[in-house]
Design a protein around this motif. Structure first.
Motif, PDB file in Angstrom:
ATOM      1  N   ASP A 158      -6.356 -11.550 -17.673  1.00 38.60           N
ATOM      2  CA  ASP A 158      -6.023 -11.095 -16.325  1.00 38.60           C
ATOM      3  C   ASP A 158      -6.152  -9.585 -16.213  1.00 38.60           C
ATOM      4  O   ASP A 158      -6.403  -9.053 -15.130  1.00 38.60           O
ATOM      5  N   SER A 159      -5.943  -8.900 -17.338  1.00 40.24           N
ATOM      6  CA  SER A 159      -6.005  -7.442 -17.301  1.00 40.24           C
ATOM      7  C   SER A 159      -6.342  -6.874 -18.674  1.00 40.24           C
ATOM      8  O   SER A 159      -6.359  -7.586 -19.675  1.00 40.24           O
ATOM      9  N   VAL A 160      -6.604  -5.565 -18.688  1.00 41.91           N
ATOM     10  CA  VAL A 160      -7.009  -4.849 -19.900  1.00 41.91           C
ATOM     11  C   VAL A 160      -6.076  -3.673 -20.122  1.00 41.91           C
ATOM     12  O   VAL A 160      -5.821  -2.876 -19.213  1.00 41.91           O
ATOM     13  N   LEU A 161      -5.565  -3.577 -21.332  1.00 40.94           N
ATOM     14  CA  LEU A 161      -4.712  -2.467 -21.742  1.00 40.94           C
ATOM     15  C   LEU A 161      -5.525  -1.589 -22.680  1.00 40.94           C
ATOM     16  O   LEU A 161      -6.098  -2.080 -23.651  1.00 40.94           O
ATOM     17  N   ILE A 162      -5.584  -0.289 -22.389  1.00 38.50           N
ATOM     18  CA  ILE A 162      -6.468   0.612 -23.135  1.00 38.50           C
ATOM     19  C   ILE A 162      -5.657   1.709 -23.827  1.00 38.50           C
ATOM     20  O   ILE A 162      -5.203   2.649 -23.180  1.00 38.50           O
ATOM     21  N   PRO A 163      -5.473   1.600 -25.155  1.00 38.15           N
ATOM     22  CA  PRO A 163      -4.861   2.701 -25.890  1.00 38.15           C
ATOM     23  C   PRO A 163      -5.908   3.794 -26.142  1.00 38.15           C
ATOM     24  O   PRO A 163      -7.045   3.486 -26.504  1.00 38.15           O
ATOM     25  N   ILE A 164      -5.501   5.035 -25.939  1.00 40.26           N
ATOM     26  CA  ILE A 164      -6.431   6.157 -26.123  1.00 40.26           C
ATOM     27  C   ILE A 164      -5.767   7.244 -26.954  1.00 40.26           C
ATOM     28  O   ILE A 164      -4.649   7.674 -26.656  1.00 40.26           O
ATOM     29  N   GLN A 165      -6.460   7.656 -27.994  1.00 42.15           N
ATOM     30  CA  GLN A 165      -6.010   8.792 -28.796  1.00 42.15           C
ATOM     31  C   GLN A 165      -6.446  10.064 -28.087  1.00 42.15           C
ATOM     32  O   GLN A 165      -7.555  10.140 -27.549  1.00 42.15           O
ATOM     33  N   CYS A 166      -5.588  11.045 -28.078  1.00 46.62           N
ATOM     34  CA  CYS A 166      -5.879  12.288 -27.360  1.00 46.62           C
ATOM     35  C   CYS A 166      -6.821  13.171 -28.188  1.00 46.62           C
ATOM     36  O   CYS A 166      -6.393  14.103 -28.872  1.00 46.62           O
ATOM     37  N   GLU A 167      -8.112  12.871 -28.105  1.00 43.55           N
ATOM     38  CA  GLU A 167      -9.098  13.639 -28.849  1.00 43.55           C
ATOM     39  C   GLU A 167     -10.361  13.814 -28.019  1.00 43.55           C
ATOM     40  O   GLU A 167     -10.491  13.259 -26.931  1.00 43.55           O
ATOM     41  N   TYR A 168     -11.310  14.556 -28.563  1.00 45.04           N
ATOM     42  CA  TYR A 168     -12.479  15.023 -27.807  1.00 45.04           C
ATOM     43  C   TYR A 168     -13.292  13.897 -27.183  1.00 45.04           C
ATOM     44  O   TYR A 168     -13.723  13.985 -26.041  1.00 45.04           O
ATOM     45  N   TYR A 169     -13.519  12.809 -27.923  1.00 40.86           N
ATOM     46  CA  TYR A 169     -14.412  11.750 -27.450  1.00 40.86           C
ATOM     47  C   TYR A 169     -13.700  10.683 -26.607  1.00 40.86           C
ATOM     48  O   TYR A 169     -14.307   9.689 -26.225  1.00 40.86           O
ATOM     49  N   ALA A 170     -12.431  10.891 -26.318  1.00 39.84           N
ATOM     50  CA  ALA A 170     -11.649   9.859 -25.629  1.00 39.84           C
ATOM     51  C   ALA A 170     -12.229   9.505 -24.269  1.00 39.84           C
ATOM     52  O   ALA A 170     -12.383   8.326 -23.930  1.00 39.84           O
ATOM     53  N   MET A 171     -12.564  10.507 -23.473  1.00 34.73           N
ATOM     54  CA  MET A 171     -13.041  10.246 -22.114  1.00 34.73           C
ATOM     55  C   MET A 171     -14.397   9.549 -22.104  1.00 34.73           C
ATOM     56  O   MET A 171     -14.659   8.691 -21.263  1.00 34.73           O
ATOM     57  N   GLU A 172     -15.252   9.925 -23.052  1.00 37.55           N
ATOM     58  CA  GLU A 172     -16.568   9.302 -23.137  1.00 37.55           C
ATOM     59  C   GLU A 172     -16.439   7.796 -23.404  1.00 37.55           C
ATOM     60  O   GLU A 172     -17.087   6.979 -22.761  1.00 37.55           O
ATOM     61  N   GLY A 173     -15.589   7.445 -24.361  1.00 37.46           N
ATOM     62  CA  GLY A 173     -15.362   6.040 -24.680  1.00 37.46           C
ATOM     63  C   GLY A 173     -14.692   5.304 -23.541  1.00 37.46           C
ATOM     64  O   GLY A 173     -14.997   4.137 -23.277  1.00 37.46           O
ATOM     65  N   LEU A 174     -13.771   5.977 -22.846  1.00 39.71           N
ATOM     66  CA  LEU A 174     -13.060   5.353 -21.728  1.00 39.71           C
ATOM     67  C   LEU A 174     -14.021   5.023 -20.585  1.00 39.71           C
ATOM     68  O   LEU A 174     -13.957   3.933 -20.013  1.00 39.71           O
ATOM     69  N   ALA A 175     -14.927   5.931 -20.295  1.00 37.30           N
ATOM     70  CA  ALA A 175     -15.899   5.698 -19.224  1.00 37.30           C
ATOM     71  C   ALA A 175     -16.781   4.490 -19.548  1.00 37.30           C
ATOM     72  O   ALA A 175     -17.056   3.649 -18.674  1.00 37.30           O
ATOM     73  N   GLN A 176     -17.195   4.374 -20.807  1.00 41.16           N
ATOM     74  CA  GLN A 176     -18.028   3.246 -21.223  1.00 41.16           C
ATOM     75  C   GLN A 176     -17.259   1.936 -21.112  1.00 41.16           C
ATOM     76  O   GLN A 176     -17.789   0.918 -20.648  1.00 41.16           O
ATOM     77  N   LEU A 177     -15.988   1.961 -21.523  1.00 42.30           N
ATOM     78  CA  LEU A 177     -15.172   0.750 -21.481  1.00 42.30           C
ATOM     79  C   LEU A 177     -14.905   0.300 -20.047  1.00 42.30           C
ATOM     80  O   LEU A 177     -14.989  -0.900 -19.730  1.00 42.30           O
ATOM     81  N   VAL A 178     -14.609   1.237 -19.171  1.00 42.03           N
ATOM     82  CA  VAL A 178     -14.373   0.904 -17.763  1.00 42.03           C
ATOM     83  C   VAL A 178     -15.631   0.298 -17.146  1.00 42.03           C
ATOM     84  O   VAL A 178     -15.557  -0.675 -16.379  1.00 42.03           O
ATOM     85  N   ALA A 179     -16.790   0.831 -17.510  1.00 44.00           N
ATOM     86  CA  ALA A 179     -18.058   0.278 -17.017  1.00 44.00           C
ATOM     87  C   ALA A 179     -18.249  -1.156 -17.509  1.00 44.00           C
ATOM     88  O   ALA A 179     -18.717  -2.029 -16.756  1.00 44.00           O
ATOM     89  N   THR A 180     -17.870  -1.423 -18.760  1.00 38.36           N
ATOM     90  CA  THR A 180     -17.975  -2.775 -19.313  1.00 38.36           C
ATOM     91  C   THR A 180     -17.054  -3.737 -18.576  1.00 38.36           C
ATOM     92  O   THR A 180     -17.451  -4.862 -18.250  1.00 38.36           O
ATOM     93  N   VAL A 181     -15.819  -3.308 -18.311  1.00 38.37           N
ATOM     94  CA  VAL A 181     -14.865  -4.154 -17.578  1.00 38.37           C
ATOM     95  C   VAL A 181     -15.404  -4.484 -16.180  1.00 38.37           C
ATOM     96  O   VAL A 181     -15.299  -5.625 -15.719  1.00 38.37           O
ATOM     97  N   LYS A 182     -15.995  -3.502 -15.532  1.00 38.29           N
ATOM     98  CA  LYS A 182     -16.571  -3.734 -14.199  1.00 38.29           C
ATOM     99  C   LYS A 182     -17.713  -4.749 -14.262  1.00 38.29           C
ATOM    100  O   LYS A 182     -17.858  -5.600 -13.382  1.00 38.29           O
ATOM    101  N   GLN A 183     -18.508  -4.668 -15.328  1.00 42.98           N
ATOM    102  CA  GLN A 183     -19.622  -5.604 -15.486  1.00 42.98           C
ATOM    103  C   GLN A 183     -19.107  -7.029 -15.731  1.00 42.98           C
ATOM    104  O   GLN A 183     -19.629  -7.999 -15.170  1.00 42.98           O
ATOM    105  N   VAL A 184     -18.063  -7.145 -16.576  1.00 37.56           N
ATOM    106  CA  VAL A 184     -17.454  -8.453 -16.825  1.00 37.56           C
ATOM    107  C   VAL A 184     -16.854  -9.011 -15.530  1.00 37.56           C
ATOM    108  O   VAL A 184     -16.975 -10.206 -15.240  1.00 37.56           O
ATOM    109  N   LYS A 185     -16.244  -8.137 -14.756  1.00 37.82           N
ATOM    110  CA  LYS A 185     -15.656  -8.546 -13.470  1.00 37.82           C
ATOM    111  C   LYS A 185     -16.742  -9.086 -12.534  1.00 37.82           C
ATOM    112  O   LYS A 185     -16.552 -10.096 -11.852  1.00 37.82           O
ATOM    113  N   ARG A 186     -17.873  -8.457 -12.538  1.00 40.60           N
ATOM    114  CA  ARG A 186     -18.974  -8.860 -11.662  1.00 40.60           C
ATOM    115  C   ARG A 186     -19.647 -10.150 -12.124  1.00 40.60           C
ATOM    116  O   ARG A 186     -19.977 -11.014 -11.319  1.00 40.60           O
ATOM    117  N   LEU A 187     -19.800 -10.309 -13.434  1.00 45.57           N
ATOM    118  CA  LEU A 187     -20.595 -11.422 -13.957  1.00 45.57           C
ATOM    119  C   LEU A 187     -19.783 -12.652 -14.362  1.00 45.57           C
ATOM    120  O   LEU A 187     -20.260 -13.784 -14.230  1.00 45.57           O
TER     121      LEU A 187
END
Length: 255
Positions: free
Chosen positions: A142-171
Motif C-alpha cells: 500500500d505504501s513505501v517507507l524510505i530510510p535515508i542516510q544523511c550523505e552526499y548521494y542520498a538525494m540522487e538515490g531518492l530521486a531514482q527510487l521515487v521515479a521507480t515507485v511512480k512507474q510501478v504505480k502506473r504499470l
C-alpha cells in the motif's frame, strides 16, 4: 485488513533493516500486531529478531515462487505482537525462477493476501536493488517507507527510487504511495547532514518524518544479539527514537 509497507532503498547500508526490525518492534510494544517479511537474501531481519535461518521449514523464497502458503512460513518471534516470514540464502536464486513464472510481479501480493487480515501492519524488508523481488514487494504494498542516510548521494538515490515507485504505480499498482522518508544515522553536528536535510525538506517536506534516528553504537550492537533495540537497551537513544517513530507512524495512519 493490514496495511502492507515496503521498506525500500536501492542503496545498501542506510538503515533499512534496522528500521524494519525496530519500527516493527516498537509498534508491537504499542499493541499493534505486526508481520515482517524478510525479502532480502542477506536475511538480516530474520537474524535481527533471533531466528535461526538454518532450521527453517519454509521461507520467503517458498512463498515467492508459490511453493508454500504464506501462513506456513510465518514464525512467531520472542517479541510482543511480532511475527516474521524469514528467509535464507535460497532467496538469492528467486529472481531467476521468477522470470519463468506467469504474473511474476504479483507472486508476493497473492501470497500475503491470505494473511494480511491477521495483522495491523506488514513490513517487507527489501533487498538493496530494484529487481524482481523488490518489484514484487512494491506490487504487494500500500505504501513505501524510505530510510535515508544523511550523505552526499542520498538525494540522487531518492530521486531514482521515487521515479521507480511512480512507474510501478502506473504499470502495476495504482494504489501505492510514499508512506514517508526517515532520516537515519543522523548527526546534527555535521554540515553535510544539515545540507541533506534542507534538500529533502525542499522537495519532500510533506513526506519527511519528524523523528530522526541517530547514529549510535547500541543500535549497531543489537542485531548481533538477535534483539530489537527496545529489548536490547530500552533506555538508549536508538530505542527512544524508534519508539517515537512508532508513535508518529500510528498517528499518521489514523488520518
Amino acid at each position: 485488513m493490514g496495511k502492507i509497507i515496503s521498506v525500500v532503498n536501492q542503496k545498501g547500508g542506510v538503515g533499512k533493516t534496522t528500521t524494519t526490525v525496530n519500527l516493527a518492534a516498537g509498534l508491537g510494544i504499542k499493541g499493534k500486531t505486526v508481520l515482517i517479511v524478510d525479502a532480502d537474501p542477506q536475511g538480516n531481519s530474520s537474524s535481527g529478531v533471533g531466528i535461526n535461518r538454518r532450521t527453517l521449514n519454509a521461507s520467503c523464497y517458498d512463498i515467492l515462487i508459490g511453493k508454500t502458503a504464506a501462513a506456513q512460513a510465518i514464525v512467531s518471534s520472542r517479541y510482543k505482537n511480532l511475527d516474521i516470514i524469514p528467509c535464507n540464502m535460497d532467496l538469492a536464486g528467486a529472481e531467476v525462477e521468477l522470470t519463468e513464472l506467469e504474473n511474476r510481479e504479483s507472486m508476493l501480493k497473492n501470497a500475503l493476501a491470505t494473511v494480511r487480515h491477521k495483522y495491523d501492519f506488514i513490513f517487507i524488508d527489501c533487498p538493496p536493488s530494484l529487481g524482481l523481488i523488490t518489484l514484487n514487494a512494491l506490487c504487494a504494498s500500500d505504501s513505501v517507507l524510505i530510510p535515508i542516510q544523511c550523505e552526499y548521494y542520498a538525494m540522487e538515490g531518492l530521486a531514482q527510487l521515487v521515479a521507480t515507485v511512480k512507474q510501478v504505480k502506473r504499470l502495476y499498482n495504482p494504489y501505492i504511495d510514499i508512506e514517508g522518508i526517515i532520516l537515519t544515522m543522523f548527526d546534527g553536528r555535521l554540515n553535510l547532514t544539515q545540507q541533506v536535510v534542507a534538500e529533502i525538506k525542499r522537495y519532500f517536506s510533506d513526506k519527511l518524518f519528524k523523528t530522526v534516528v541517530p547514529r549510535t553504537v547500541r543500535l549497531s550492537e543489537a542485531p548481533s544479539f538477535g534483539q530489537p533495540i527496545q529489548y536490547y537497551d530500552a533506555r538508549s537513544k536508538g530505542s527512544l527514537a524508534y519508539n517515537n517513530l512508532a508513535s508518529e507512524f500510528i498517528k499518521n495512519n489514523r488520518r
